[in-house]
Design an enzyme around this catalytic site. Structure first.
Site, PDB file in Angstrom:
ATOM      1  N   ARG A  17      64.808 -21.290  38.052  1.00 17.45           N
ATOM      2  CA  ARG A  17      64.843 -21.492  36.575  1.00 17.45           C
ATOM      3  C   ARG A  17      66.497 -21.737  36.074  1.00 17.45           C
ATOM      4  NH1 ARG A  17      60.819 -21.494  33.351  1.00 17.45           N
ATOM      5  NH2 ARG A  17      59.787 -19.854  34.597  1.00 17.45           N
ATOM      6  N   GLU A  26      60.443 -23.175  44.068  1.00 18.09           N
ATOM      7  CA  GLU A  26      59.962 -23.641  42.876  1.00 18.09           C
ATOM      8  C   GLU A  26      61.108 -23.957  41.805  1.00 18.09           C
ATOM      9  OE1 GLU A  26      58.043 -21.844  38.701  1.00 18.09           O
ATOM     10  OE2 GLU A  26      57.563 -21.204  40.814  1.00 18.09           O
ATOM     11  N   THR A  62      55.998 -24.342  35.723  1.00 17.72           N
ATOM     12  CA  THR A  62      56.019 -24.538  34.448  1.00 17.72           C
ATOM     13  C   THR A  62      55.186 -26.110  34.262  1.00 17.72           C
ATOM     14  OG1 THR A  62      58.101 -23.338  33.960  1.00 17.72           O
ATOM     15  CG2 THR A  62      56.963 -24.549  32.191  1.00 17.72           C
ATOM     16  N   LYS A  66      48.685 -17.093  40.512  1.00 14.93           N
ATOM     17  CA  LYS A  66      50.039 -16.394  39.903  1.00 14.93           C
ATOM     18  C   LYS A  66      49.731 -15.508  38.674  1.00 14.93           C
ATOM     19  CE  LYS A  66      52.782 -18.555  36.837  1.00 14.93           C
ATOM     20  NZ  LYS A  66      53.852 -19.533  36.066  1.00 14.93           N
ATOM     21  N   GLY A  72      57.585  -9.066  36.831  1.00 15.14           N
ATOM     22  CA  GLY A  72      57.614  -7.835  36.900  1.00 15.14           C
ATOM     23  C   GLY A  72      57.372  -7.223  38.401  1.00 15.14           C
TER      24      GLY A  72
END
Length: 208
Positions: free
Chosen positions: A12, A35, A64, A124, A154
């Site tokens: 990201r 990704e 996303t 996911k 997490g």
């Protein structure tokens, strides 16, 4: 080439002009699923560069993903993986129609069954910090045997063992592997630590 591992690197915030160098160190360290979230700068540019350079050595895709149009664009670029934050049936079905792997985001048994009924290849669990190990273990009781599951948001070296022991099959790792501004050397250092912790956890839980 290192053995494949069920770790998805979530890049990201990555930029196209740096993504090849970062992809290279990830693959060399044993992380072969990558990704690029579509809320990154010029995400399709990054996905295209990754598929051009590493399409034979890694599974490259987008995260996303919220629309069929975006699925189609990833497919046109040679991507192989679609990760979504939700379980939209049209996105899952379009992903499978394009012969890409589908990993939608889930939190509840209803999410899980909806995703699988529409053709998802895996699930996911996001944010996994909210689902929790105990919550995931309970949900596993209603999942078909062999369902691929990834903890995202997490999960990390500190709890890989707990998640694997509960039945989780893999992990999506974001800022612990890459955050905007990281250099390839930073990513390499973090990737080595993540892979080492993952391998130790797999050996501890599964004895392999």
């Amino acid at each position: 080439m290192p053995m494949p591992r069920d770790i998805i690197a979530i890049l990201r915030g990555v930029h196209p002009d740096e993504v090849v160098a970062i992809g290279d160190v990830l693959i060399r360290c044993g992380v072969t699923t990558i990704e690029v979230p579509l809320n990154s700068p010029e995400p399709f540019g990054s996905i295209g560069r990754l598929t051009n350079h590493f399409g034979l050595d890694a599974q490259i895709g987008a995260g996303t993903v919220l629309s069929v149009k975006d699925v189609q664009r990833v497919a046109e670029l040679g991507g192989q993986l679609i990760v979504s934050p939700d379980t939209a049936p049209d996105v899952i079905q379009a992903t499978k129609s394009a012969n890409l792997s589908s990993y939608p985001g889930v939190m509840t048994p209803t999410d899980c069954i909806t995703a699988l009924r529409n053709g998802a290849d895996g699930l996911k669990f996001f944010p996994s910090s909210i689902v929790g190990v105990d919550g995931f273990r309970a949900i596993c009781a209603v999942l078909p045997p062999g369902t691929k599951t990834f903890a995202v948001g997490g999960a990390g070296p500190e709890n890989f063992k707990e998640w694997l022991a509960a039945g989780m099959t893999g992990f999506g790792i974001g800022s612990a592997l890459y955050k905007a501004g990281d250099k390839p050397a930073d990513v390499a250092r973090k990737a080595r630590e993540i892979v080492s912790a993952y391998d130790q956890a797999i050996n501890f839980v599964h004895g392999s």
